[in-house]
Design a protein around this motif. Structure first.
Motif, short mmCIF file in Angstrom:
data_model
loop_
_atom_site.label_atom_id
_atom_site.label_comp_id
_atom_site.label_asym_id
_atom_site.label_seq_id
_atom_site.Cartn_x
_atom_site.Cartn_y
_atom_site.Cartn_z
N VAL A 167 -1.72 2.87 -15.87
CA VAL A 167 -2.70 2.42 -14.88
C VAL A 167 -2.05 1.38 -13.97
O VAL A 167 -2.19 1.44 -12.75
N LEU A 168 -1.32 0.46 -14.57
CA LEU A 168 -0.65 -0.58 -13.79
C LEU A 168 0.36 0.01 -12.82
O LEU A 168 0.40 -0.36 -11.64
N ILE A 169 1.14 0.96 -13.28
CA ILE A 169 2.14 1.60 -12.42
C ILE A 169 1.47 2.28 -11.22
O ILE A 169 1.88 2.10 -10.08
N GLU A 170 0.41 3.05 -11.48
CA GLU A 170 -0.30 3.74 -10.40
C GLU A 170 -0.98 2.75 -9.46
O GLU A 170 -0.95 2.92 -8.24
N ALA A 171 -1.58 1.71 -10.03
CA ALA A 171 -2.26 0.71 -9.20
C ALA A 171 -1.26 -0.01 -8.30
O ALA A 171 -1.55 -0.26 -7.12
N GLU A 172 -0.09 -0.32 -8.82
CA GLU A 172 0.93 -0.98 -8.00
C GLU A 172 1.42 -0.07 -6.87
O GLU A 172 1.68 -0.54 -5.76
N PRO A 208 -7.67 14.02 -0.99
CA PRO A 208 -7.87 13.58 -2.38
C PRO A 208 -7.79 12.05 -2.42
O PRO A 208 -6.90 11.47 -1.82
N VAL A 209 -8.75 11.43 -3.06
CA VAL A 209 -8.81 9.98 -3.11
C VAL A 209 -8.21 9.48 -4.42
O VAL A 209 -8.55 10.00 -5.48
N PRO A 210 -7.32 8.47 -4.36
CA PRO A 210 -6.77 7.92 -5.60
C PRO A 210 -7.89 7.34 -6.47
O PRO A 210 -8.66 6.50 -6.00
N ALA A 211 -7.99 7.81 -7.70
CA ALA A 211 -9.06 7.37 -8.60
C ALA A 211 -9.05 5.86 -8.81
O ALA A 211 -10.11 5.23 -8.91
N HIS A 212 -7.87 5.27 -8.88
CA HIS A 212 -7.79 3.83 -9.12
C HIS A 212 -8.33 3.04 -7.93
O HIS A 212 -8.93 1.99 -8.11
N LEU A 213 -8.14 3.54 -6.72
CA LEU A 213 -8.69 2.86 -5.54
C LEU A 213 -10.22 2.94 -5.57
O LEU A 213 -10.90 1.95 -5.30
N THR A 214 -10.75 4.09 -5.93
CA THR A 214 -12.20 4.26 -6.03
C THR A 214 -12.78 3.29 -7.06
O THR A 214 -13.77 2.60 -6.80
N GLU A 267 0.99 -0.98 -2.93
CA GLU A 267 2.13 -0.96 -2.00
C GLU A 267 1.81 -0.10 -0.78
O GLU A 267 2.09 -0.48 0.36
N LEU A 268 1.22 1.07 -1.01
CA LEU A 268 0.83 1.93 0.10
C LEU A 268 -0.17 1.24 1.02
O LEU A 268 -0.07 1.32 2.24
N LEU A 269 -1.13 0.54 0.42
CA LEU A 269 -2.13 -0.16 1.22
C LEU A 269 -1.50 -1.26 2.07
O LEU A 269 -1.92 -1.50 3.20
N SER A 270 -0.50 -1.92 1.52
CA SER A 270 0.10 -3.04 2.25
C SER A 270 1.00 -2.58 3.40
O SER A 270 1.26 -3.33 4.32
N THR A 271 1.46 -1.34 3.34
CA THR A 271 2.38 -0.87 4.39
C THR A 271 1.82 0.28 5.20
O THR A 271 2.35 0.58 6.27
N GLY A 272 0.78 0.92 4.71
CA GLY A 272 0.27 2.11 5.37
C GLY A 272 -1.02 1.87 6.13
O GLY A 272 -1.41 0.75 6.41
N THR A 273 -1.70 2.95 6.43
CA THR A 273 -2.95 2.94 7.18
C THR A 273 -3.98 3.76 6.42
O THR A 273 -3.66 4.82 5.90
N LEU A 274 -5.21 3.27 6.37
CA LEU A 274 -6.29 4.02 5.74
C LEU A 274 -6.96 4.89 6.80
O LEU A 274 -7.57 4.39 7.74
N GLU A 313 -7.20 -7.15 -7.00
CA GLU A 313 -7.92 -7.62 -8.18
C GLU A 313 -7.82 -6.61 -9.32
O GLU A 313 -7.63 -6.97 -10.48
N TYR A 314 -7.94 -5.34 -8.99
CA TYR A 314 -7.85 -4.28 -10.00
C TYR A 314 -6.45 -4.26 -10.63
O TYR A 314 -6.30 -4.18 -11.85
N THR A 315 -5.42 -4.38 -9.79
CA THR A 315 -4.04 -4.38 -10.28
C THR A 315 -3.80 -5.59 -11.16
O THR A 315 -3.16 -5.47 -12.22
N GLU A 316 -4.30 -6.74 -10.76
CA GLU A 316 -4.11 -7.95 -11.56
C GLU A 316 -4.79 -7.83 -12.92
O GLU A 316 -4.25 -8.26 -13.93
N ALA A 317 -5.98 -7.21 -12.95
CA ALA A 317 -6.67 -7.00 -14.23
C ALA A 317 -5.84 -6.09 -15.14
O ALA A 317 -5.69 -6.34 -16.34
N ALA A 318 -5.26 -5.03 -14.57
CA ALA A 318 -4.41 -4.12 -15.35
C ALA A 318 -3.15 -4.86 -15.82
O ALA A 318 -2.73 -4.72 -16.98
#
Length: 116
Positions: free
Chosen positions: A37-42, A59-65, A46-53, A18-23
């Motif tokens: 912002v859009l580049i970082e959010a994308e 350090p926490v990505p500010a855009h995710l927060t 991508e990391l969320l869709s392929t990685g593990t939390l 939702e955040y990426t779509e708004a950007a």
């Protein structure tokens, strides 16, 4: 290694989407200040869709927060408007937020196996 639950991971992914779509919408409307912002959010999406939390100090990505905060506010507003069925969802999103606020959430990229 402790990870977010499956539901929490899906909710974090939805918040980031939702955040990426708004950007993306702001950039499409001509707001070039949101291009970075859009580049970082994308990248995070991508990391969320392929990685593990992973829950550990990192350090926490500010855009995710920011994405999770906005998502939490949206859910809270819907609950206040009468959608009480979302209370459990809000609890899970708030758990994610607590990990983010504590600086204890890391995205571990998926490991790509080497070619044989």
């Amino acid at each position: 290694m402790q990870c977010l639950t499956f539901l929490q991971t899906l909710l974090a992914m939805e918040a980031m989407a939702e955040y990426t779509e708004a950007a993306r919408s702001r950039v499409a409307a001509g707001d070039t200040g949101y291009q970075n912002v859009l580049i970082e959010a994308e990248k995070i999406e991508e990391l969320l869709s392929t990685g593990t939390l992973i829950i550990e100090p990192a350090p926490v990505p500010a855009h995710l927060t920011e994405a999770v905060r906005r998502f939490s506010s949206k859910i809270r507003a819907r609950i206040e408007a009468g959608e009480t069925v979302l209370k459990e969802t809000l609890d899970e999103v708030e758990a994610i937020q607590r990990h983010l606020d504590a600086g204890k959430l890391r995205i571990e990229p998926a490991r790509i196996p080497e070619a044989a």
